[in-house]
Scaffold this motif. Structure first.
Motif, PDB file in Angstrom:
ATOM      1  N   GLY A  94       0.824  -1.202   0.000  1.00 41.31           N
ATOM      2  CA  GLY A  94       0.000   0.000   0.000  1.00 41.31           C
ATOM      3  C   GLY A  94       0.857   1.249   0.000  1.00 41.31           C
ATOM      4  N   GLU A  95       0.219   2.364   0.323  1.00 42.12           N
ATOM      5  CA  GLU A  95       0.899   3.652   0.333  1.00 42.12           C
ATOM      6  C   GLU A  95       0.710   4.344   1.674  1.00 42.12           C
ATOM      7  OE1 GLU A  95      -0.473   5.956  -2.933  1.00 42.12           O
ATOM      8  OE2 GLU A  95       0.372   4.625  -4.460  1.00 42.12           O
ATOM      9  N   VAL A  96       1.640   5.228   1.981  1.00 43.12           N
ATOM     10  CA  VAL A  96       1.526   6.032   3.193  1.00 43.12           C
ATOM     11  C   VAL A  96       0.590   7.201   2.903  1.00 43.12           C
ATOM     12  CG1 VAL A  96       2.776   7.566   4.746  1.00 43.12           C
ATOM     13  CG2 VAL A  96       3.771   5.371   4.090  1.00 43.12           C
ATOM     14  N   GLU A  97      -0.386   7.391   3.759  1.00 33.71           N
ATOM     15  CA  GLU A  97      -1.354   8.464   3.573  1.00 33.71           C
ATOM     16  C   GLU A  97      -0.854   9.782   4.140  1.00 33.71           C
ATOM     17  OE1 GLU A  97      -4.874   6.938   5.383  1.00 33.71           O
ATOM     18  OE2 GLU A  97      -5.331   5.596   3.695  1.00 33.71           O
ATOM     19  N   ALA A  98      -0.094   9.707   5.231  1.00 30.11           N
ATOM     20  CA  ALA A  98       0.453  10.916   5.853  1.00 30.11           C
ATOM     21  C   ALA A  98       1.479  10.482   6.898  1.00 30.11           C
ATOM     22  CB  ALA A  98      -0.649  11.741   6.514  1.00 30.11           C
ATOM     23  N   ALA A  99       2.285  11.434   7.317  1.00 26.44           N
ATOM     24  CA  ALA A  99       3.245  11.183   8.385  1.00 26.44           C
ATOM     25  C   ALA A  99       3.492  12.489   9.127  1.00 26.44           C
ATOM     26  CB  ALA A  99       4.555  10.625   7.829  1.00 26.44           C
ATOM     27  N   ARG A 100       3.878  12.376  10.384  1.00 26.63           N
ATOM     28  CA  ARG A 100       4.161  13.571  11.183  1.00 26.63           C
ATOM     29  C   ARG A 100       5.160  13.210  12.270  1.00 26.63           C
ATOM     30  NH1 ARG A 100      -0.450  11.701  11.064  1.00 26.63           N
ATOM     31  NH2 ARG A 100      -1.159  10.371  12.772  1.00 26.63           N
ATOM     32  N   VAL A 101       5.919  14.202  12.655  1.00 26.15           N
ATOM     33  CA  VAL A 101       6.900  14.042  13.724  1.00 26.15           C
ATOM     34  C   VAL A 101       6.273  14.549  15.015  1.00 26.15           C
ATOM     35  CG1 VAL A 101       9.188  14.665  14.551  1.00 26.15           C
ATOM     36  CG2 VAL A 101       8.799  14.327  12.093  1.00 26.15           C
ATOM     37  N   ASP A 102       6.256  13.676  16.015  1.00 24.61           N
ATOM     38  CA  ASP A 102       5.706  14.017  17.327  1.00 24.61           C
ATOM     39  C   ASP A 102       6.810  13.828  18.365  1.00 24.61           C
ATOM     40  OD1 ASP A 102       4.191  14.530  19.540  1.00 24.61           O
ATOM     41  OD2 ASP A 102       2.989  12.697  19.435  1.00 24.61           O
ATOM     42  N   GLY A 103       7.580  14.894  18.586  1.00 24.30           N
ATOM     43  CA  GLY A 103       8.723  14.782  19.488  1.00 24.30           C
ATOM     44  C   GLY A 103       9.781  13.868  18.894  1.00 24.30           C
ATOM     45  N   GLU A 104      10.099  12.787  19.583  1.00 23.28           N
ATOM     46  CA  GLU A 104      11.092  11.839  19.091  1.00 23.28           C
ATOM     47  C   GLU A 104      10.445  10.658  18.379  1.00 23.28           C
ATOM     48  OE1 GLU A 104      13.618  10.750  22.293  1.00 23.28           O
ATOM     49  OE2 GLU A 104      14.468  12.755  22.533  1.00 23.28           O
ATOM     50  N   VAL A 105       9.161  10.731  18.160  1.00 22.09           N
ATOM     51  CA  VAL A 105       8.429   9.647  17.506  1.00 22.09           C
ATOM     52  C   VAL A 105       7.865  10.151  16.183  1.00 22.09           C
ATOM     53  CG1 VAL A 105       6.442   8.088  17.667  1.00 22.09           C
ATOM     54  CG2 VAL A 105       7.835   8.562  19.695  1.00 22.09           C
ATOM     55  N   ILE A 106       7.884   9.283  15.178  1.00 22.92           N
ATOM     56  CA  ILE A 106       7.285   9.601  13.885  1.00 22.92           C
ATOM     57  C   ILE A 106       6.069   8.703  13.704  1.00 22.92           C
ATOM     58  CG2 ILE A 106       7.648   9.683  11.394  1.00 22.92           C
ATOM     59  CD1 ILE A 106      10.687   9.921  12.066  1.00 22.92           C
ATOM     60  N   GLU A 107       4.942   9.303  13.406  1.00 23.77           N
ATOM     61  CA  GLU A 107       3.712   8.551  13.187  1.00 23.77           C
ATOM     62  C   GLU A 107       3.443   8.469  11.692  1.00 23.77           C
ATOM     63  OE1 GLU A 107       0.865  10.762  15.456  1.00 23.77           O
ATOM     64  OE2 GLU A 107       1.306   9.632  17.296  1.00 23.77           O
ATOM     65  N   VAL A 108       3.232   7.245  11.220  1.00 25.01           N
ATOM     66  CA  VAL A 108       3.037   6.984   9.799  1.00 25.01           C
ATOM     67  C   VAL A 108       1.644   6.395   9.604  1.00 25.01           C
ATOM     68  CG1 VAL A 108       3.897   5.760   7.768  1.00 25.01           C
ATOM     69  CG2 VAL A 108       5.514   6.567   9.514  1.00 25.01           C
ATOM     70  N   ASP A 109       0.804   7.099   8.871  1.00 25.14           N
ATOM     71  CA  ASP A 109      -0.577   6.660   8.645  1.00 25.14           C
ATOM     72  C   ASP A 109      -0.664   5.818   7.379  1.00 25.14           C
ATOM     73  OD1 ASP A 109      -1.345   8.138  10.842  1.00 25.14           O
ATOM     74  OD2 ASP A 109      -1.953   9.885   9.665  1.00 25.14           O
ATOM     75  N   THR A 110      -1.299   4.647   7.500  1.00 23.21           N
ATOM     76  CA  THR A 110      -1.587   3.794   6.349  1.00 23.21           C
ATOM     77  C   THR A 110      -3.088   3.504   6.333  1.00 23.21           C
ATOM     78  OG1 THR A 110      -1.390   1.634   7.435  1.00 23.21           O
ATOM     79  CG2 THR A 110       0.659   2.708   6.740  1.00 23.21           C
ATOM     80  N   ALA A 111      -3.538   2.812   5.307  1.00 23.49           N
ATOM     81  CA  ALA A 111      -4.956   2.478   5.214  1.00 23.49           C
ATOM     82  C   ALA A 111      -5.403   1.572   6.358  1.00 23.49           C
ATOM     83  CB  ALA A 111      -5.242   1.798   3.875  1.00 23.49           C
ATOM     84  N   ASN A 112      -4.450   0.876   6.967  1.00 20.86           N
ATOM     85  CA  ASN A 112      -4.782  -0.082   8.018  1.00 20.86           C
ATOM     86  C   ASN A 112      -4.394   0.393   9.413  1.00 20.86           C
ATOM     87  OD1 ASN A 112      -5.769  -1.998   6.115  1.00 20.86           O
ATOM     88  ND2 ASN A 112      -3.658  -2.531   5.630  1.00 20.86           N
ATOM     89  N   GLY A 113      -4.088   1.672   9.532  1.00 20.54           N
ATOM     90  CA  GLY A 113      -3.769   2.191  10.848  1.00 20.54           C
ATOM     91  C   GLY A 113      -2.492   2.989  10.868  1.00 20.54           C
ATOM     92  N   LEU A 254       6.623  16.712   5.346  1.00 24.02           N
ATOM     93  CA  LEU A 254       7.275  16.746   6.654  1.00 24.02           C
ATOM     94  C   LEU A 254       8.166  17.974   6.824  1.00 24.02           C
ATOM     95  CD1 LEU A 254       8.156  12.955   6.879  1.00 24.02           C
ATOM     96  CD2 LEU A 254       6.621  14.181   8.424  1.00 24.02           C
ATOM     97  N   GLY A 255       8.317  18.754   5.754  1.00 18.68           N
ATOM     98  CA  GLY A 255       9.105  19.981   5.838  1.00 18.68           C
ATOM     99  C   GLY A 255      10.558  19.841   5.468  1.00 18.68           C
ATOM    100  N   ALA A 256      10.927  18.774   4.751  1.00 17.24           N
ATOM    101  CA  ALA A 256      12.329  18.567   4.373  1.00 17.24           C
ATOM    102  C   ALA A 256      12.787  19.688   3.439  1.00 17.24           C
ATOM    103  CB  ALA A 256      12.501  17.216   3.697  1.00 17.24           C
ATOM    104  N   SER A 257      13.987  20.183   3.665  1.00 14.93           N
ATOM    105  CA  SER A 257      14.541  21.234   2.814  1.00 14.93           C
ATOM    106  C   SER A 257      14.965  20.652   1.472  1.00 14.93           C
ATOM    107  CB  SER A 257      15.736  21.905   3.493  1.00 14.93           C
ATOM    108  OG  SER A 257      16.817  20.994   3.601  1.00 14.93           O
ATOM    109  N   SER A 258      15.054  21.519   0.462  1.00 14.96           N
ATOM    110  CA  SER A 258      15.444  21.077  -0.870  1.00 14.96           C
ATOM    111  C   SER A 258      16.316  22.136  -1.521  1.00 14.96           C
ATOM    112  CB  SER A 258      14.206  20.805  -1.731  1.00 14.96           C
ATOM    113  OG  SER A 258      13.484  22.003  -1.959  1.00 14.96           O
ATOM    114  N   THR A 259      16.937  21.751  -2.627  1.00 18.56           N
ATOM    115  CA  THR A 259      17.797  22.658  -3.378  1.00 18.56           C
ATOM    116  C   THR A 259      17.396  22.634  -4.843  1.00 18.56           C
ATOM    117  OG1 THR A 259      19.680  22.341  -1.882  1.00 18.56           O
ATOM    118  CG2 THR A 259      20.166  23.147  -4.103  1.00 18.56           C
ATOM    119  N   VAL A 260      17.277  23.824  -5.440  1.00 16.38           N
ATOM    120  CA  VAL A 260      16.924  23.939  -6.852  1.00 16.38           C
ATOM    121  C   VAL A 260      18.200  24.105  -7.674  1.00 16.38           C
ATOM    122  CG1 VAL A 260      15.669  25.281  -8.574  1.00 16.38           C
ATOM    123  CG2 VAL A 260      14.703  24.988  -6.288  1.00 16.38           C
ATOM    124  N   SER A 261      18.308  23.303  -8.740  1.00 16.09           N
ATOM    125  CA  SER A 261      19.441  23.419  -9.659  1.00 16.09           C
ATOM    126  C   SER A 261      18.909  23.286 -11.079  1.00 16.09           C
ATOM    127  CB  SER A 261      20.475  22.322  -9.376  1.00 16.09           C
ATOM    128  OG  SER A 261      19.977  21.057  -9.785  1.00 16.09           O
TER     129      SER A 261
END
Length: 323
Positions: A94-113, A254-261
């Motif tokens: 399947g695919e990840v529906e969303a993710a978020r950083v909660d302190g030192e834990v990362i929560e990853v949402d899937t269709a099954n939880g 998640l807010g990851a930085s990027s670079t344009v070239s």
């Protein structure tokens, strides 16, 4: 319902007393599976979430992969999953529906939880956006290809067509001259080669065809020619340069930085695969357009080692804190 209950039971088995798994890997291509294998052997609790649509799924064979030259890329992934599973790695389709950083834990949402994890490794690859030319998508990975090192040998001494998509296509034609002295450069809508580019193409005997490419000639399942302004030029294969679009929506959310070239906008990672988001790592084509199968396998192993060392440092700190 039974299937979801089993997945929840499997998830519980892959978590510690706080309900945390060690690493969630999103993407089950060569980079993701290589990392999963190394982390599984390191006795980490690992879950791989994969949609089952690898970038090279249309190719019958892969080449230049030491020990596996000529093997189907799908067979490589099948073997890789089996090997990683042998070390306790869990797989979710399947695919990840969303993710978020909660302190030192990362929560990853899937269709099954939701899976709670200490680290997230994104290995979602990239998408090849092909020119909007009839026949290109159907022939992708067979009569239409991109990598000389993957397919050049199989077409050595053939008539090799290069359909231009950008000024860099001139260099692609020059590179392919290494495999055949019968290279045809289709200027397409990019514009006529001129100046030094034209001189260099002519000097190596590369034939230049002007005009817009309007389609391919297909005989049965085989591509045999390129249509240009109503005429057909016989070729044995077409090389082209698709637009490379990283599948990095999860990283950006998640807010990851990027670079344009001049090669596009790519998420930043350090030499070990860390993004700018604490606990979030990335590897393979999603952050490296040059990562072919061999490179992706190596980078997956490298990043897994760095990621495990990062987890060990956390384990040590937690032990000292509890003492």
């Amino acid at each position: 319902m039974v299937e979801h209950a089993q997945e929840r039971a499997d998830a519980a088995a892959h978590a510690d007393a706080d309900g945390l798994t060690d690493v969630v890997i999103v993407g089950g291509g060569p980079a993701g599976l290589s990392a999963a294998l190394s982390l599984g052997r390191a006795r980490r609790r690992v879950t791989v979430i994969d949609s089952g649509e690898p970038r090279n799924r249309t190719a019958a064979h892969m080449h230049g992969v030491l020990g596996h030259d000529g093997l189907s890329p799908l067979v490589l992934l099948e073997r890789g999953r089996a090997e990683a599973a042998g070390y306790g790695v869990r797989f979710l389709h399947g695919e990840v529906e969303a993710a978020r950083v909660d302190g030192e834990v990362i929560e990853v949402d899937t269709a099954n939880g939701t899976i709670r994890t200490r680290r997230l490794l994104v290995a979602t690859g990239l998408e090849d956006v092909l020119p909007d030319i009839p026949g290109f998508r159907d022939q992708w990975g067979r009569g239409v290809v991109v990598c000389p090192y993957c397919d050049g040998w199989e077409h050595r001494n053939d008539v090799i067509g290069v359909v231009a998509t950008s000024p860099r296509s001139v260099e692609q034609a020059q590179l392919l001259r290494q495999w055949s002295d019968r290279v045809v450069y289709f200027e397409n809508v990019v514009g006529a080669a001129s100046g030094a580019d034209l001189e260099r193409l002519v000097s190596r005997g590369i034939r230049i065809e002007s005009g817009e490419v309007t389609g391919l000639r297909i005989e049965g399942e085989r591509m045999t020619g390129v249509e240009v302004d109503g005429r057909v030029i016989d070729v044995g294969v077409v090389f082209t340069g698709p637009t490379l679009r990283p599948r990095d929506a999860l990283l950006r959310s998640l807010g990851a930085s990027s670079t344009v070239s001049d090669l596009g906008d790519w998420v930043d990672v350090d030499a070990d695969g860390r993004t700018s988001v604490p606990g979030v790592w990335a590897v393979g084509n999603v952050v490296n357009l040059r990562a072919n199968v061999s490179v992706s396998l190596g980078l997956g192993s490298l990043v897994a080692g760095a990621l495990n060392a990062d987890l060990v440092a956390d384990d040590v700190a937690a032990t000292l804190l509890a003492a």
